[in-house]
Scaffold this active site. Structure first.
Site, PDB file in Angstrom:
ATOM      1  N   ASP A 175     -13.327  52.423   3.248  1.00  0.00           N
ATOM      2  CA  ASP A 175     -13.060  50.858   3.187  1.00  0.00           C
ATOM      3  C   ASP A 175     -12.780  50.269   1.702  1.00  0.00           C
ATOM      4  O   ASP A 175     -12.526  49.286   1.518  1.00  0.00           O
ATOM      5  CB  ASP A 175     -13.893  50.069   4.126  1.00  0.00           C
ATOM      6  CG  ASP A 175     -13.407  49.585   5.380  1.00  0.00           C
ATOM      7  OD1 ASP A 175     -12.338  49.627   5.580  1.00  0.00           O
ATOM      8  OD2 ASP A 175     -14.544  49.670   6.390  1.00  0.00           O
TER       9      ASP A 175
ATOM     10  N   GLN B 217     -16.975  48.811  11.349  1.00  0.00           N
ATOM     11  CA  GLN B 217     -16.015  47.996  11.740  1.00  0.00           C
ATOM     12  C   GLN B 217     -16.595  46.382  11.756  1.00  0.00           C
ATOM     13  O   GLN B 217     -17.715  46.376  12.203  1.00  0.00           O
ATOM     14  CB  GLN B 217     -15.500  48.084  13.357  1.00  0.00           C
ATOM     15  CG  GLN B 217     -14.477  47.350  13.816  1.00  0.00           C
ATOM     16  CD  GLN B 217     -12.904  47.262  13.266  1.00  0.00           C
ATOM     17  OE1 GLN B 217     -12.512  48.316  12.635  1.00  0.00           O
ATOM     18  NE2 GLN B 217     -12.464  46.213  12.836  1.00  0.00           N
TER      19      GLN B 217
ATOM     20  N   LYS C 154      -7.029  53.166  15.128  1.00  0.00           N
ATOM     21  CA  LYS C 154      -7.413  54.078  13.932  1.00  0.00           C
ATOM     22  C   LYS C 154      -7.643  55.584  14.477  1.00  0.00           C
ATOM     23  O   LYS C 154      -7.175  56.379  13.867  1.00  0.00           O
ATOM     24  CB  LYS C 154      -8.734  53.617  13.384  1.00  0.00           C
ATOM     25  CG  LYS C 154      -8.566  52.287  12.311  1.00  0.00           C
ATOM     26  CD  LYS C 154      -9.799  51.603  12.008  1.00  0.00           C
ATOM     27  CE  LYS C 154      -9.511  50.435  11.320  1.00  0.00           C
ATOM     28  NZ  LYS C 154     -10.656  49.376  11.250  1.00  0.00           N
TER      29      LYS C 154
HETATM   30  N1  GUN Z   1     -12.331  44.385  10.345  1.00  0.00           N
HETATM   31  C1  GUN Z   1     -10.906  43.853  10.145  1.00  0.00           C
HETATM   32  N2  GUN Z   1     -10.375  44.432   9.075  1.00  0.00           N
HETATM   33  C2  GUN Z   1     -11.169  45.403   8.620  1.00  0.00           C
HETATM   34  C3  GUN Z   1     -11.103  46.350   7.591  1.00  0.00           C
HETATM   35  O1  GUN Z   1     -10.237  46.867   6.847  1.00  0.00           O
HETATM   36  N3  GUN Z   1     -12.454  47.502   7.708  1.00  0.00           N
HETATM   37  C4  GUN Z   1     -13.467  47.211   8.453  1.00  0.00           C
HETATM   38  N4  GUN Z   1     -14.472  48.024   8.402  1.00  0.00           N
HETATM   39  N5  GUN Z   1     -13.563  46.235   9.423  1.00  0.00           N
HETATM   40  C5  GUN Z   1     -12.459  45.444   9.402  1.00  0.00           C
END
Ligand code: GUN
Length: 294
Positions: free
Chosen positions: A121, A98, A54
């Site tokens: 998200d 996360q 990211k």
């Molecule tokens: N862990 C796995 N996929 C995601 C996601 O799309 N967002 C977040 N915050 N954590 C994740």
């Protein structure tokens, strides 16, 4: 393999090029650089890889990113205090905590405490509700990636039967809510208006149902769960699974066998996963625009 490859790398690069231009225009107009704040708690190696991807993607499109690393023993109060600080920081456009969190932390109050205008998200109940009502302020990243990869490869969704296997809050449920709308805010009416069936672990006669799908989406989290006999010849197959096995990364679809039956299929890796990160970048720019009153 007979099926055409729905190439997430190519589509992702295309969309990131567009986002980069929009970010540059926003910076020029407002003098502000949008910023994604990621919060990573503990030492889960997969989460560390996701967060690094990211950060790199932010850099590619001209977004600022900041990483808040907290130790595995962080308390609920400490995590909530950090979210509060980021909510109140005008330099932070989007907040991503996360997942999964270490077992002693309660995810729901943390996600509910993110200011909905910074919820890139799209996990906050306000944003989930707006998606469900067809007036989203953000679109959930992975479902939006699924729609983009189909639309940009010319796979029409309107009027088609989409079967989603998996009812998660992150993929299955929001994707179903988006596909039944009259239009997609980003891709128009041809990428909406589906007839949607959501299947799950208690579904009876699963293969009978999946065989009726024009578009089959696998989001279960079980390696190679979807076998060739579960797929209608000529269907488009989207594999959302990312499973770590002894043989490396693998999706929820038996790629080689299903590729002989389907008309098009996404690979793992190099499919939907790429789009998830890209749609997060798009949401970070959207957050900055909302906060700037644009
Ligand atoms: N862990 C796995 N996929 C995601 C996601 O799309 N967002 C977040 N915050 N954590 C994740």
């Amino acid at each position: 393999m007979k099926a055409a490859l729905l190439d997430g790398k190519k589509i992702s690069a295309e969309i990131q090029g567009e986002i980069k231009q929009h970010v540059a225009a926003f910076v020029e107009k407002t003098g502000k650089q949008p910023c994604l704040a990621a919060v990573l708690i503990g030492e889960d190696p997969a989460s560390a890889v996701y967060v690094r991807n990211k950060e790199r993607a932010c850099e590619r499109v001209g977004l600022r990113s900041e990483l808040h690393r907290l130790p595995a023993e962080t308390t609920q109060e400490q995590l909530m205090a950090l979210v509060d600080q980021l909510n109140n920081d005008p330099a932070v456009s989007g907040i991503l905590v996360q997942l999964p969190l270490p077992g002693h932390l309660d995810q729901t109050p943390v996600l509910d405490s993110i200011n909905p205008i910074k919820d890139v998200d799209c996990f906050h109940p306000t944003n989930v509700g707006l998606v469900s009502q067809g007036r989203p302020q953000f679109m959930p990243c992975t479902p939006h990636g699924v729609i983009q990869i189909l639309h940009r490869n010319g796979v029409e969704i309107s009027g088609k039967h989409v079967v989603i296997v998996g009812r998660s809050e992150i993929v299955g449920k929001p994707l179903a809510a988006m596909l039944v709308q009259k239009t997609s805010p980003s891709c128009g009416p041809t990428a909406a208006n589906a007839t949607v069936t959501v299947c799950h672990s208690r579904t009876q006669n699963l293969a009978e149902i999946t065989r009726t799908a024009d578009i089959l989406v696998a989001a279960i989290g079980v390696p190679k769960f979807i076998t060739a006999d579960m797929v209608k010849p000529g269907a488009a197959v989207v594999d959302v699974g990312i499973n770590r096995t002894d043989d490396g990364l693998c999706g929820d679809v038996d790629f080689d066998a299903v590729g002989e039956v389907a008309s098009s299929i996404t690979p793992v890796p190099g499919g939907v996963g790429r789009l998830t990160v890209t749609m997060l970048l798009d949401n970070t720019l959207t957050a900055a625009k909302l906060q700037a009153g644009e």
